[in-house]
Motif scaffolding. Structure first.
Motif, PDB file in Angstrom:
ATOM      1  N   ALA A 106       0.847  -1.191   0.000  1.00 38.94           N
ATOM      2  CA  ALA A 106       0.000   0.000   0.000  1.00 38.94           C
ATOM      3  C   ALA A 106       0.884   1.243   0.000  1.00 38.94           C
ATOM      4  CB  ALA A 106      -0.917  -0.008   1.209  1.00 38.94           C
ATOM      5  N   ALA A 107       0.399   2.300  -0.626  1.00 39.20           N
ATOM      6  CA  ALA A 107       1.220   3.508  -0.762  1.00 39.20           C
ATOM      7  C   ALA A 107       0.348   4.741  -0.715  1.00 39.20           C
ATOM      8  CB  ALA A 107       2.010   3.468  -2.071  1.00 39.20           C
ATOM      9  N   GLU A 108       1.002   5.864  -0.469  1.00 43.83           N
ATOM     10  CA  GLU A 108       0.357   7.168  -0.479  1.00 43.83           C
ATOM     11  C   GLU A 108       1.092   8.070  -1.461  1.00 43.83           C
ATOM     12  OE1 GLU A 108       0.738   8.316   3.572  1.00 43.83           O
ATOM     13  OE2 GLU A 108      -0.903   7.018   4.265  1.00 43.83           O
ATOM     14  N   ARG A 109       0.404   9.105  -1.926  1.00 44.30           N
ATOM     15  CA  ARG A 109       0.989  10.028  -2.888  1.00 44.30           C
ATOM     16  C   ARG A 109       0.806  11.468  -2.421  1.00 44.30           C
ATOM     17  NH1 ARG A 109       1.459   7.584  -8.488  1.00 44.30           N
ATOM     18  NH2 ARG A 109       1.024   5.368  -8.187  1.00 44.30           N
ATOM     19  N   ALA A 110       1.811  12.275  -2.704  1.00 46.16           N
ATOM     20  CA  ALA A 110       1.756  13.697  -2.375  1.00 46.16           C
ATOM     21  C   ALA A 110       2.329  14.485  -3.539  1.00 46.16           C
ATOM     22  CB  ALA A 110       2.542  13.983  -1.095  1.00 46.16           C
ATOM     23  N   SER A 111       1.845  15.695  -3.726  1.00 47.07           N
ATOM     24  CA  SER A 111       2.277  16.530  -4.835  1.00 47.07           C
ATOM     25  C   SER A 111       3.281  17.566  -4.367  1.00 47.07           C
ATOM     26  CB  SER A 111       1.077  17.245  -5.473  1.00 47.07           C
ATOM     27  OG  SER A 111       0.176  16.298  -6.030  1.00 47.07           O
ATOM     28  N   LEU A 112       4.182  17.908  -5.278  1.00 43.01           N
ATOM     29  CA  LEU A 112       5.140  18.987  -5.039  1.00 43.01           C
ATOM     30  C   LEU A 112       5.270  19.780  -6.334  1.00 43.01           C
ATOM     31  CD1 LEU A 112       8.451  18.916  -3.103  1.00 43.01           C
ATOM     32  CD2 LEU A 112       8.434  19.840  -5.424  1.00 43.01           C
ATOM     33  N   THR A 113       5.163  21.088  -6.241  1.00 42.17           N
ATOM     34  CA  THR A 113       5.233  21.955  -7.426  1.00 42.17           C
ATOM     35  C   THR A 113       6.218  23.091  -7.192  1.00 42.17           C
ATOM     36  OG1 THR A 113       2.976  21.475  -8.164  1.00 42.17           O
ATOM     37  CG2 THR A 113       3.943  23.557  -8.889  1.00 42.17           C
ATOM     38  N   LEU A 114       7.088  23.307  -8.169  1.00 42.71           N
ATOM     39  CA  LEU A 114       7.909  24.501  -8.231  1.00 42.71           C
ATOM     40  C   LEU A 114       7.309  25.380  -9.319  1.00 42.71           C
ATOM     41  CD1 LEU A 114      11.497  22.942  -8.067  1.00 42.71           C
ATOM     42  CD2 LEU A 114      10.109  23.813  -6.180  1.00 42.71           C
ATOM     43  N   ILE A 142      14.063   9.249  -8.663  1.00 42.93           N
ATOM     44  CA  ILE A 142      13.426  10.329  -9.416  1.00 42.93           C
ATOM     45  C   ILE A 142      13.288   9.887 -10.862  1.00 42.93           C
ATOM     46  CG2 ILE A 142      13.613  12.732 -10.166  1.00 42.93           C
ATOM     47  CD1 ILE A 142      15.374  13.254  -7.711  1.00 42.93           C
ATOM     48  N   SER A 143      12.073   9.991 -11.405  1.00 38.58           N
ATOM     49  CA  SER A 143      11.823   9.523 -12.771  1.00 38.58           C
ATOM     50  C   SER A 143      11.379  10.664 -13.667  1.00 38.58           C
ATOM     51  CB  SER A 143      10.755   8.428 -12.775  1.00 38.58           C
ATOM     52  OG  SER A 143      10.454   8.032 -14.102  1.00 38.58           O
ATOM     53  N   HIS A 144      12.126  10.899 -14.746  1.00 35.71           N
ATOM     54  CA  HIS A 144      11.627  11.742 -15.830  1.00 35.71           C
ATOM     55  C   HIS A 144      10.426  11.065 -16.488  1.00 35.71           C
ATOM     56  CE1 HIS A 144      15.659  14.047 -16.444  1.00 35.71           C
ATOM     57  NE2 HIS A 144      14.857  14.679 -15.614  1.00 35.71           N
ATOM     58  N   ASP A 145       9.569  11.870 -17.105  1.00 37.82           N
ATOM     59  CA  ASP A 145       8.318  11.327 -17.670  1.00 37.82           C
ATOM     60  C   ASP A 145       7.626  10.444 -16.638  1.00 37.82           C
ATOM     61  OD1 ASP A 145       8.258  12.377 -20.414  1.00 37.82           O
ATOM     62  OD2 ASP A 145       9.989  11.098 -20.789  1.00 37.82           O
ATOM     63  N   GLY A 146       7.676  10.880 -15.376  1.00 35.82           N
ATOM     64  CA  GLY A 146       7.210  10.035 -14.289  1.00 35.82           C
ATOM     65  C   GLY A 146       5.765   9.586 -14.393  1.00 35.82           C
ATOM     66  N   PRO A 147       4.808  10.496 -14.635  1.00 38.38           N
ATOM     67  CA  PRO A 147       3.419  10.030 -14.737  1.00 38.38           C
ATOM     68  C   PRO A 147       3.217   9.027 -15.873  1.00 38.38           C
ATOM     69  CG  PRO A 147       3.506  12.407 -14.399  1.00 38.38           C
ATOM     70  CD  PRO A 147       4.913  11.958 -14.665  1.00 38.38           C
ATOM     71  N   VAL A 176       8.262  12.871 -11.989  1.00 40.05           N
ATOM     72  CA  VAL A 176       8.397  14.251 -12.464  1.00 40.05           C
ATOM     73  C   VAL A 176       7.729  14.390 -13.821  1.00 40.05           C
ATOM     74  CG1 VAL A 176      10.009  16.098 -13.013  1.00 40.05           C
ATOM     75  CG2 VAL A 176      10.563  14.461 -11.195  1.00 40.05           C
ATOM     76  N   SER A 177       6.803  15.321 -13.915  1.00 40.08           N
ATOM     77  CA  SER A 177       6.105  15.563 -15.177  1.00 40.08           C
ATOM     78  C   SER A 177       7.033  16.249 -16.173  1.00 40.08           C
ATOM     79  CB  SER A 177       4.884  16.435 -14.927  1.00 40.08           C
ATOM     80  OG  SER A 177       4.287  16.840 -16.146  1.00 40.08           O
ATOM     81  N   PRO A 178       6.931  15.878 -17.462  1.00 40.17           N
ATOM     82  CA  PRO A 178       7.788  16.529 -18.467  1.00 40.17           C
ATOM     83  C   PRO A 178       7.378  17.957 -18.778  1.00 40.17           C
ATOM     84  CG  PRO A 178       6.265  15.019 -19.532  1.00 40.17           C
ATOM     85  CD  PRO A 178       6.100  14.813 -18.050  1.00 40.17           C
ATOM     86  N   GLY A 179       6.158  18.331 -18.454  1.00 39.26           N
ATOM     87  CA  GLY A 179       5.703  19.678 -18.760  1.00 39.26           C
ATOM     88  C   GLY A 179       5.327  19.841 -20.219  1.00 39.26           C
ATOM     89  N   PRO A 180       4.805  21.010 -20.593  1.00 33.68           N
ATOM     90  CA  PRO A 180       4.294  21.202 -21.956  1.00 33.68           C
ATOM     91  C   PRO A 180       5.371  21.314 -23.028  1.00 33.68           C
ATOM     92  CG  PRO A 180       4.124  23.243 -20.693  1.00 33.68           C
ATOM     93  CD  PRO A 180       4.547  22.182 -19.730  1.00 33.68           C
ATOM     94  N   ARG A 181       6.617  21.609 -22.643  1.00 35.67           N
ATOM     95  CA  ARG A 181       7.703  21.729 -23.619  1.00 35.67           C
ATOM     96  C   ARG A 181       8.729  20.621 -23.383  1.00 35.67           C
ATOM     97  NH1 ARG A 181       6.520  27.053 -22.301  1.00 35.67           N
ATOM     98  NH2 ARG A 181       8.272  27.198 -20.825  1.00 35.67           N
TER      99      ARG A 181
END
Length: 344
Positions: A106-114, A142-147, A176-181
């Motif tokens: 079982a796991a939990e998730r939390a968000s972090l935004t810069l 830490i994973s790029h293209d994480g989602p 880590v999300s790649p973002g729009p660019r």
């Protein structure tokens, strides 16, 4: 529906498309790798082609029906991706990873935004085993293209299974999300590497109790960005896991020369290949690649060069193409071994 269904025949795949009304004028098979003659021919009730001498143990494909790409309606196996579902078939030699049969912890998730960095906004979601206390100092991956790697490559399902089995220690995973660019951000972009190493990593380790140096991973262009970050800031990371990296060179990858950030990518790769010695304390690196990928040659060249400049390098391969499932299938044993080494 007629009896025309796709099936495996020995080491061949017979792809069929039911078209009893003969509505289609041309049908073929599309894939990310060369398969020989993929144009289907008419048979009673539809279309058919036999694919032989396949370079993979697991084939992902779409049907090209009069120029429109779609999953194979005669094959119930589909796998997801950011650009839609693909059909797939296992050949006799293919085996899914055994960890898929283990119930993840079982796991939990939390968000972090810069919200503001030199590379724009960076979003991350942090996965933590539910049994861990907030004050528990845990290793961090830490994973790029994480989602995307989580949704299509089952990253946290793998970590949860390995933790539940006792193969890996309790750990956190930052997706880590790649973002729009994405292409610009991951194309050896100095501003992104600085934001990652000087802003995101400190923010993660401040918000989540962390043991040791994090391990950074990525796939395709995300692997190039991971190499760029670990190469330019070697003291930040304890290891790098690079899957099917876009380590383009003019000699090996002329077909990619139209990529919008070709100059940035090839320039960084050339600078790495010009080095004669790695930075002191450079982290261990494991590269993996599908043997049917166009990227195989440049990944092998990068593997050999990194080893020649003194980096501890691991290698893994499977008979697959440039797919999320290929990357999923190489998490164990290759990422497992790197994590155990980095966090020993």
């Amino acid at each position: 529906m007629s009896g025309l269904v796709t099936e495996v025949d020995g080491n061949d795949v017979v792809v069929r498309y039911a078209d009893p009304a003969q509505a289609a004028s041309a049908v073929g098979v599309w894939a990310h790798l060369p398969l020989g003659d993929t144009l289907m021919h008419r048979v009673d009730g539809g279309w058919e082609v036999r694919l032989t001498d396949l370079p993979v143990d697991r084939l992902e494909y779409l049907l090209d029906v009069d120029g429109s790409l779609l999953p194979d309606p005669g094959n119930p196996r589909v796998t997801g991706g950011p650009f839609g579902d693909h059909s797939w078939v296992p050949l006799p030699a293919y085996r899914e990873p055994p960890w898929l049969d283990i119930e993840p912890c079982a796991a939990e998730r939390a968000s972090l935004t810069l919200s503001r960095t030199g590379a724009g906004r960076i979003d991350a979601e942090v996965w933590t085993p539910a049994s861990a206390a907030p004050t528990d100092r845990l290793p961090l991956l830490i994973s790029h293209d994480g989602p995307e790697m989580d949704a299509y490559g089952a990253l946290t399902a793998y970590v949860g299974a390995m933790v539940a089995a006792g193969t890996l220690p309790q750990m956190r995973v930052a997706l880590v999300s790649p973002g729009p660019r994405r292409n610009q951000r991951y194309a050896a972009h100095p501003a992104y590497s600085r934001a990652l190493t000087n802003r995101l990593v400190p923010a993660l380790t401040d918000a989540f109790a962390t043991a040791g140096r994090p391990v950074l991973m990525g796939q395709s262009l995300g692997a190039l960005a991971a190499l760029h970050a670990t190469w330019t800031s070697p003291a930040t990371f304890g290891g790098a896991f690079l899957q099917s990296g876009s380590f383009f060179t003019a000699e090996l990858d002329p077909q990619e020369s139209g990529f919008e950030f070709w100059r940035e990518v090839t320039g960084f790769v050339a600078s790495v290949r010009a080095a004669t010695r790695a930075a002191p304390g450079a982290p261990s690196v494991t590269l993996t690649c599908g043997t049917a990928e166009e990227n195989l040659a440049n990944n092998l060249a990068m593997r050999d060069h990194l080893a020649s400049v003194g980096i501890d390098v691991g290698w893994g391969e499977v008979r697959d193409g440039h797919t999320w499932t290929c990357w999923r299938d190489m998490l164990d044993p290759y990422l497992t071994a790197l994590l155990l080494q980095a966090w020993a």
